[in-house]
Motif scaffolding. Structure first.
Motif, PDB file in Angstrom:
ATOM      1  N   HIS A  31       0.755  -1.251   0.080  1.00 52.72           N
ATOM      2  CA  HIS A  31      -0.189   0.140  -0.264  1.00 52.72           C
ATOM      3  C   HIS A  31       0.739   1.259   0.017  1.00 52.72           C
ATOM      4  CE1 HIS A  31      -2.109   3.088   2.120  1.00 52.72           C
ATOM      5  NE2 HIS A  31      -3.127   3.035   1.140  1.00 52.72           N
ATOM      6  N   ALA A  32       1.928   1.249   0.696  1.00 50.03           N
ATOM      7  CA  ALA A  32       2.599   2.610   0.935  1.00 50.03           C
ATOM      8  C   ALA A  32       3.300   2.751  -0.657  1.00 50.03           C
ATOM      9  CB  ALA A  32       3.615   2.378   2.209  1.00 50.03           C
ATOM     10  N   GLY A  33       3.620   1.914  -1.312  1.00 52.84           N
ATOM     11  CA  GLY A  33       4.167   2.286  -2.681  1.00 52.84           C
ATOM     12  C   GLY A  33       3.416   2.265  -3.604  1.00 52.84           C
ATOM     13  N   ILE A  34       1.982   2.184  -3.504  1.00 46.62           N
ATOM     14  CA  ILE A  34       1.266   2.256  -4.788  1.00 46.62           C
ATOM     15  C   ILE A  34       0.264   3.492  -4.490  1.00 46.62           C
ATOM     16  CG2 ILE A  34      -0.880   1.227  -5.867  1.00 46.62           C
ATOM     17  CD1 ILE A  34       0.364  -1.457  -5.018  1.00 46.62           C
ATOM     18  N   ASP A  35       0.368   4.311  -5.874  1.00 49.46           N
ATOM     19  CA  ASP A  35      -0.223   5.418  -5.576  1.00 49.46           C
ATOM     20  C   ASP A  35      -1.691   5.603  -6.648  1.00 49.46           C
ATOM     21  OD1 ASP A  35       1.784   6.991  -4.232  1.00 49.46           O
ATOM     22  OD2 ASP A  35       3.041   6.833  -5.869  1.00 49.46           O
ATOM     23  N   VAL A  36      -1.417   4.713  -7.611  1.00 49.40           N
ATOM     24  CA  VAL A  36      -2.617   4.750  -8.652  1.00 49.40           C
ATOM     25  C   VAL A  36      -2.758   3.247  -9.190  1.00 49.40           C
ATOM     26  CG1 VAL A  36      -3.493   5.473 -10.922  1.00 49.40           C
ATOM     27  CG2 VAL A  36      -2.131   6.834  -9.504  1.00 49.40           C
ATOM     28  N   VAL A  37      -4.069   3.082  -9.220  1.00 50.29           N
ATOM     29  CA  VAL A  37      -4.318   1.827  -9.878  1.00 50.29           C
ATOM     30  C   VAL A  37      -5.083   2.098 -11.162  1.00 50.29           C
ATOM     31  CG1 VAL A  37      -6.087  -0.222  -9.802  1.00 50.29           C
ATOM     32  CG2 VAL A  37      -4.758   0.614  -7.610  1.00 50.29           C
ATOM     33  N   ALA A  52     -12.357  -0.480  -8.053  1.00 49.01           N
ATOM     34  CA  ALA A  52     -12.075   0.941  -7.753  1.00 49.01           C
ATOM     35  C   ALA A  52     -12.737   1.249  -6.416  1.00 49.01           C
ATOM     36  CB  ALA A  52     -12.421   1.881  -8.780  1.00 49.01           C
ATOM     37  N   GLN A  53     -14.022   0.730  -6.385  1.00 53.21           N
ATOM     38  CA  GLN A  53     -14.802   1.253  -4.997  1.00 53.21           C
ATOM     39  C   GLN A  53     -14.209   0.586  -3.926  1.00 53.21           C
ATOM     40  OE1 GLN A  53     -18.851  -0.496  -6.038  1.00 53.21           O
ATOM     41  NE2 GLN A  53     -19.524   1.858  -6.568  1.00 53.21           N
ATOM     42  N   ARG A  54     -13.559  -0.667  -3.958  1.00 50.80           N
ATOM     43  CA  ARG A  54     -12.763  -1.212  -2.860  1.00 50.80           C
ATOM     44  C   ARG A  54     -11.535  -0.527  -2.513  1.00 50.80           C
ATOM     45  NH1 ARG A  54     -13.635  -7.576  -3.550  1.00 50.80           N
ATOM     46  NH2 ARG A  54     -12.720  -8.025  -1.475  1.00 50.80           N
ATOM     47  N   VAL A  55     -10.857  -0.319  -3.479  1.00 49.30           N
ATOM     48  CA  VAL A  55      -9.609   0.663  -3.288  1.00 49.30           C
ATOM     49  C   VAL A  55      -9.898   1.780  -2.581  1.00 49.30           C
ATOM     50  CG1 VAL A  55      -7.719   1.697  -4.451  1.00 49.30           C
ATOM     51  CG2 VAL A  55      -8.427  -0.393  -5.053  1.00 49.30           C
ATOM     52  N   GLN A  56     -10.995   2.935  -3.112  1.00 54.51           N
ATOM     53  CA  GLN A  56     -11.150   3.965  -2.725  1.00 54.51           C
ATOM     54  C   GLN A  56     -11.850   3.784  -1.019  1.00 54.51           C
ATOM     55  OE1 GLN A  56     -13.833   5.255  -5.807  1.00 54.51           O
ATOM     56  NE2 GLN A  56     -12.269   6.341  -6.749  1.00 54.51           N
ATOM     57  N   ALA A  57     -12.539   2.894  -0.800  1.00 57.99           N
ATOM     58  CA  ALA A  57     -13.237   2.626   0.474  1.00 57.99           C
ATOM     59  C   ALA A  57     -11.856   2.364   1.526  1.00 57.99           C
ATOM     60  CB  ALA A  57     -14.108   1.483   0.611  1.00 57.99           C
ATOM     61  N   ARG A  58     -11.045   1.480   1.138  1.00 56.65           N
ATOM     62  CA  ARG A  58      -9.931   1.197   1.908  1.00 56.65           C
ATOM     63  C   ARG A  58      -8.751   1.837   2.042  1.00 56.65           C
ATOM     64  NH1 ARG A  58      -9.756  -3.441   4.901  1.00 56.65           N
ATOM     65  NH2 ARG A  58      -7.659  -3.685   4.662  1.00 56.65           N
ATOM     66  N   PRO A  60      -8.052   5.634   0.633  1.00 58.38           N
ATOM     67  CA  PRO A  60      -8.571   6.853  -0.026  1.00 58.38           C
ATOM     68  C   PRO A  60      -7.323   7.353  -0.976  1.00 58.38           C
ATOM     69  CG  PRO A  60      -9.003   7.075   2.145  1.00 58.38           C
ATOM     70  CD  PRO A  60      -8.610   5.494   1.832  1.00 58.38           C
ATOM     71  N   SER A  61      -5.934   7.176  -0.342  1.00 56.51           N
ATOM     72  CA  SER A  61      -4.969   7.865  -1.127  1.00 56.51           C
ATOM     73  C   SER A  61      -4.471   7.266  -2.270  1.00 56.51           C
ATOM     74  CB  SER A  61      -3.900   8.037   0.008  1.00 56.51           C
ATOM     75  OG  SER A  61      -3.378   6.609   0.144  1.00 56.51           O
ATOM     76  N   VAL A  62      -5.159   6.113  -2.661  1.00 57.04           N
ATOM     77  CA  VAL A  62      -4.607   5.620  -3.744  1.00 57.04           C
ATOM     78  C   VAL A  62      -5.589   6.036  -5.038  1.00 57.04           C
ATOM     79  CG1 VAL A  62      -4.410   3.350  -4.968  1.00 57.04           C
ATOM     80  CG2 VAL A  62      -3.695   3.619  -2.594  1.00 57.04           C
ATOM     81  N   GLY A  63      -5.177   6.488  -6.185  1.00 59.37           N
ATOM     82  CA  GLY A  63      -5.867   6.786  -7.176  1.00 59.37           C
ATOM     83  C   GLY A  63      -6.360   5.887  -8.169  1.00 59.37           C
ATOM     84  N   VAL A  64      -7.315   6.327  -9.064  1.00 58.84           N
ATOM     85  CA  VAL A  64      -7.782   5.212  -9.957  1.00 58.84           C
ATOM     86  C   VAL A  64      -7.734   5.598 -11.433  1.00 58.84           C
ATOM     87  CG1 VAL A  64      -9.560   3.384 -10.532  1.00 58.84           C
ATOM     88  CG2 VAL A  64      -8.940   3.798  -8.213  1.00 58.84           C
ATOM     89  N   VAL A  65      -7.530   5.083 -12.128  1.00 58.38           N
ATOM     90  CA  VAL A  65      -7.852   5.359 -13.705  1.00 58.38           C
ATOM     91  C   VAL A  65      -8.552   4.119 -14.346  1.00 58.38           C
ATOM     92  CG1 VAL A  65      -6.836   5.637 -15.958  1.00 58.38           C
ATOM     93  CG2 VAL A  65      -5.739   6.757 -14.126  1.00 58.38           C
ATOM     94  N   LEU A  66      -9.765   4.151 -14.841  1.00 54.12           N
ATOM     95  CA  LEU A  66     -10.567   3.211 -15.248  1.00 54.12           C
ATOM     96  C   LEU A  66     -10.403   3.485 -16.962  1.00 54.12           C
ATOM     97  CD1 LEU A  66     -13.886   3.557 -13.398  1.00 54.12           C
ATOM     98  CD2 LEU A  66     -12.367   1.515 -13.317  1.00 54.12           C
ATOM     99  N   LEU A  67     -10.104   2.267 -17.667  1.00 52.28           N
ATOM    100  CA  LEU A  67     -10.057   2.101 -19.112  1.00 52.28           C
ATOM    101  C   LEU A  67     -11.088   1.478 -19.549  1.00 52.28           C
ATOM    102  CD1 LEU A  67      -6.310   0.987 -19.115  1.00 52.28           C
ATOM    103  CD2 LEU A  67      -7.247   3.291 -19.103  1.00 52.28           C
ATOM    104  N   SER A  68     -11.892   1.727 -20.585  1.00 52.56           N
ATOM    105  CA  SER A  68     -12.955   1.054 -21.452  1.00 52.56           C
ATOM    106  C   SER A  68     -13.155   1.252 -22.661  1.00 52.56           C
ATOM    107  CB  SER A  68     -14.352   1.253 -20.360  1.00 52.56           C
ATOM    108  OG  SER A  68     -15.081   0.431 -20.992  1.00 52.56           O
TER     109      SER A  68
END
Length: 111
Positions: A31-37, A52-58, A60-68
């Motif tokens: 966790h300490a080394g991951i900034d973005v998923v 993304a919801q699970r990451v953001q809930a647990r 919140p400092s980890v960002g998310v980029v969704l590709l589709s």
């Protein structure tokens, strides 16, 4: 894959995950080394928005980029976008991907 190569060439450290469960495990372990998923919105077993919801809930400092390849209005992504995730429609350029990651990182920096 091409996403990994693009981000690696842009100077980001990339830790690939085979699936959403592996990604969650990596985030818990590193966790300490991951900034973005960076995740695809459509995946087997767990969707990108669910991840993304699970990451953001647990974490919140980890960002998310969704590709589709699907239009944003056909996916259930509103709640994760409201919490700062970026949506990047396919096809996208390498510059678009790097820009989306940089945007998420800039939004998460403490000032």
């Amino acid at each position: 894959d091409s996403t990994t190569r693009i981000l690696d060439r842009a100077g980001f450290t990339v830790i690939p995950a085979a699936n959403a469960e592996d990604a969650l495990r990596l985030i818990e372990d590193e966790h300490a080394g991951i900034d973005v998923v960076v995740t695809d919105a459509v995946m087997p077993w767990m969707s990108g928005p669910d991840l993304a919801q699970r990451v953001q809930a647990r974490h919140p400092s980890v960002g998310v980029v969704l590709l589709s390849g699907y239009a944003v209005d056909t996916l259930n992504v509103e709640s994760v976008l409201e919490r700062g995730a970026q949506f990047l429609p396919k096809p996208f350029s390498g510059a678009d991907l790097v820009s989306a990651v940089q945007h998420v990182l800039a939004a998460r920096r403490p000032w």
